[in-house]
Design a protein around this motif. Structure first.
Motif, mmCIF file in Angstrom:
data_model
loop_
_atom_site.group_PDB
_atom_site.id
_atom_site.type_symbol
_atom_site.label_atom_id
_atom_site.label_comp_id
_atom_site.label_asym_id
_atom_site.label_seq_id
_atom_site.Cartn_x
_atom_site.Cartn_y
_atom_site.Cartn_z
ATOM 1 N N LEU A 77 2.056 6.165 -6.312
ATOM 2 C CA LEU A 77 1.563 6.933 -5.162
ATOM 3 C C LEU A 77 0.800 6.021 -4.208
ATOM 4 O O LEU A 77 -0.079 5.268 -4.638
ATOM 5 C CB LEU A 77 0.636 8.055 -5.647
ATOM 6 N N TRP A 78 1.153 6.099 -2.924
ATOM 7 C CA TRP A 78 0.344 5.483 -1.867
ATOM 8 C C TRP A 78 -0.419 6.616 -1.182
ATOM 9 O O TRP A 78 0.178 7.631 -0.814
ATOM 10 C CB TRP A 78 1.214 4.771 -0.845
ATOM 11 N N PHE A 79 -1.696 6.444 -1.026
ATOM 12 C CA PHE A 79 -2.514 7.523 -0.486
ATOM 13 C C PHE A 79 -3.478 6.989 0.562
ATOM 14 O O PHE A 79 -3.701 5.784 0.691
ATOM 15 C CB PHE A 79 -3.282 8.232 -1.610
ATOM 16 N N ARG A 80 -4.055 7.934 1.317
ATOM 17 C CA ARG A 80 -4.995 7.627 2.386
ATOM 18 C C ARG A 80 -6.366 8.176 2.004
ATOM 19 O O ARG A 80 -6.535 9.394 1.924
ATOM 20 C CB ARG A 80 -4.500 8.260 3.691
ATOM 21 N N SER A 81 -7.328 7.306 1.762
ATOM 22 C CA SER A 81 -8.707 7.669 1.417
ATOM 23 C C SER A 81 -8.815 8.327 0.041
ATOM 24 O O SER A 81 -9.626 7.946 -0.786
ATOM 25 C CB SER A 81 -9.330 8.577 2.484
ATOM 26 N N GLN A 82 -7.999 9.351 -0.226
ATOM 27 C CA GLN A 82 -8.026 10.031 -1.518
ATOM 28 C C GLN A 82 -6.609 10.411 -1.921
ATOM 29 O O GLN A 82 -5.698 10.459 -1.098
ATOM 30 C CB GLN A 82 -8.901 11.278 -1.439
ATOM 31 N N ALA A 83 -6.433 10.667 -3.239
ATOM 32 C CA ALA A 83 -5.097 10.902 -3.775
ATOM 33 C C ALA A 83 -4.413 12.114 -3.160
ATOM 34 O O ALA A 83 -3.180 12.200 -3.121
ATOM 35 C CB ALA A 83 -5.171 11.051 -5.295
ATOM 36 N N ALA A 84 -5.197 13.067 -2.667
ATOM 37 C CA ALA A 84 -4.603 14.269 -2.066
ATOM 38 C C ALA A 84 -3.934 13.979 -0.727
ATOM 39 O O ALA A 84 -3.066 14.738 -0.278
ATOM 40 C CB ALA A 84 -5.676 15.347 -1.903
ATOM 41 N N ASP A 85 -4.321 12.887 -0.083
ATOM 42 C CA ASP A 85 -3.730 12.517 1.210
ATOM 43 C C ASP A 85 -2.543 11.597 0.949
ATOM 44 O O ASP A 85 -2.661 10.373 0.929
ATOM 45 C CB ASP A 85 -4.768 11.832 2.100
ATOM 46 N N VAL A 86 -1.378 12.197 0.736
ATOM 47 C CA VAL A 86 -0.193 11.453 0.303
ATOM 48 C C VAL A 86 0.466 10.750 1.482
ATOM 49 O O VAL A 86 0.845 11.383 2.470
ATOM 50 C CB VAL A 86 0.821 12.398 -0.375
ATOM 51 N N VAL A 87 0.595 9.440 1.365
ATOM 52 C CA VAL A 87 1.342 8.645 2.341
ATOM 53 C C VAL A 87 2.791 8.507 1.902
ATOM 54 O O VAL A 87 3.712 8.660 2.697
ATOM 55 C CB VAL A 87 0.693 7.258 2.524
ATOM 56 N N HIS A 88 2.995 8.221 0.581
ATOM 57 C CA HIS A 88 4.349 8.129 0.033
ATOM 58 C C HIS A 88 4.259 8.306 -1.477
ATOM 59 O O HIS A 88 3.342 7.789 -2.117
ATOM 60 C CB HIS A 88 4.983 6.777 0.361
#
Length: 332
Positions: A77-88
């Motif tokens: 998982l690639w995320f933004r700031s936190q795991a809930a913000d999914v980038v890919h």
């Protein structure tokens, strides 16, 4: 037969060594099983503490396991700031887009050629200022879970400066320098041929709709200066700059040529106007002359007719007098 016990001891040593090698291989295989990985023995390595990207370009976020391990059956998982913000998201040997943030849709690309070695990379296309911030990648499988965190910094190296001639003002020539697409806020400087700073007459640095900076600055260079003048724009964050140089002599030559063109154009225009007025005046006088001649001829003609009528009336009057005299002299 004395050597027989020695033979048995050697055999036992060889057997014991083979058993130890077998146990070591077995232990290694157990350690390498994905479902039984000890998180203390493996770490996730990201691209580093900071990643730099340019506005409009693409950026890559590589991540791998250390030591290398097959990650094909893992969740990545690639995320933004936190795991809930999914980038890919990569899960179950395929990419899932249902949870992907809207701003990253159709902009991410997973590179998994070396996933069997525990190495993958995510490409982010068409970078914008909104992409700046904290990112992370997370590998998880069974009891194992590890992640790496980094900061994405976005910068914009703007367009080449453009210098234009605005006109002649305060005894000198006014130059204007413009450029756009800079981030963060750039620094602009006018310099003469000796590298000395010139004080700008005006300077405006504003943000456009995309959040990038656009600048416009002007300077007045006194006449008689036959040297180079430069407009330099620097991005202090990147430590890079762009510069444009103009030669003043060429500009003043343009001024002379411009004034000559204006002078000759005005002169030709005046000559054409004078010729047109002359032609109109000649036509007017000629028309007046013809009109006067026509009136004169008409007057002479009318005068002749009047004289003839007057003569005729006189002749007629004398004839009447003769008839009356004759009538008086004739007896009854």
């Amino acid at each position: 037969m004395v050597a027989f016990p020695v033979f048995l001891d050697s055999y036992q040593q060889v057997r014991l060594s083979s058993s130890l090698v077998f146990l070591a291989h077995l232990l290694l295989l157990l350690l390498l099983q994905p479902g039984e990985v000890n998180s203390e023995n493996f770490t996730v390595v990201g691209p580093g503490e900071f990643v730099l990207a340019y506005v409009g370009d693409e950026v890559e976020f590589p991540c791998h396991l250390s030591p290398y391990l097959d990650a094909e059956d893992m969740e990545i998982l690639w995320f933004r700031s936190q795991a809930a913000d999914v980038v890919h998201l990569y899960q179950g040997r395929r990419e899932l887009y249902g949870q992907q943030m809207a701003q990253y849709q159709n902009r991410t690309e997973l590179v998994k050629d070396d996933i069997a070695d525990g190495s993958v990379s995510l490409r982010l296309h068409r970078v914008t200022l909104e992409d700046e911030g904290t990112y992370g990648c997370c590998f998880s499988s069974g009891d194992f879970s590890g992640e790496a965190i980094w900061e994405l910094e976005v910068a914009g190296l703007g367009s080449d400066p453009h210098i234009s001639l605005e006109g002649f003002k305060d005894g000198g020539i006014q130059l204007r320098c413009t450029s756009s697409g800079w981030y963060p806020k750039p620094q602009v400087q006018w310099r003469d041929h000796q590298g000395r700073c010139l004080t700008p007459q005006t300077e405006a640095i504003v943000k456009d709709a995309q959040g990038l900076f656009r600048l416009e600055t002007s300077v007045i260079v006194l006449e008689g200066t036959h040297n180079n003048v430069s407009c330099s724009i620097q991005n202090s964050f990147l430590g890079q700059k762009k510069e444009f140089v103009v030669h003043i002599a060429d500009v003043f030559l343009l001024r002379t040529s411009l004034w000559k063109s204006i002078f000759f154009g005005t002169l030709v225009g005046l000559l054409l106007l004078l010729a047109l007025l002359t032609i109109l005046a000649l036509c007017f006088f000629e028309k007046q002359r013809r009109s006067q001649e026509k009136l004169k001829k008409q007057a002479e003609k009318d005068k002749g007719k009047l004289q003839m009528e007057l003569d005729w009336r006189r002749a007629e009057g004398q004839a009447d007098l003769v008839c009356v005299s004759l009538q008086r002299k004739t007896p009854f």
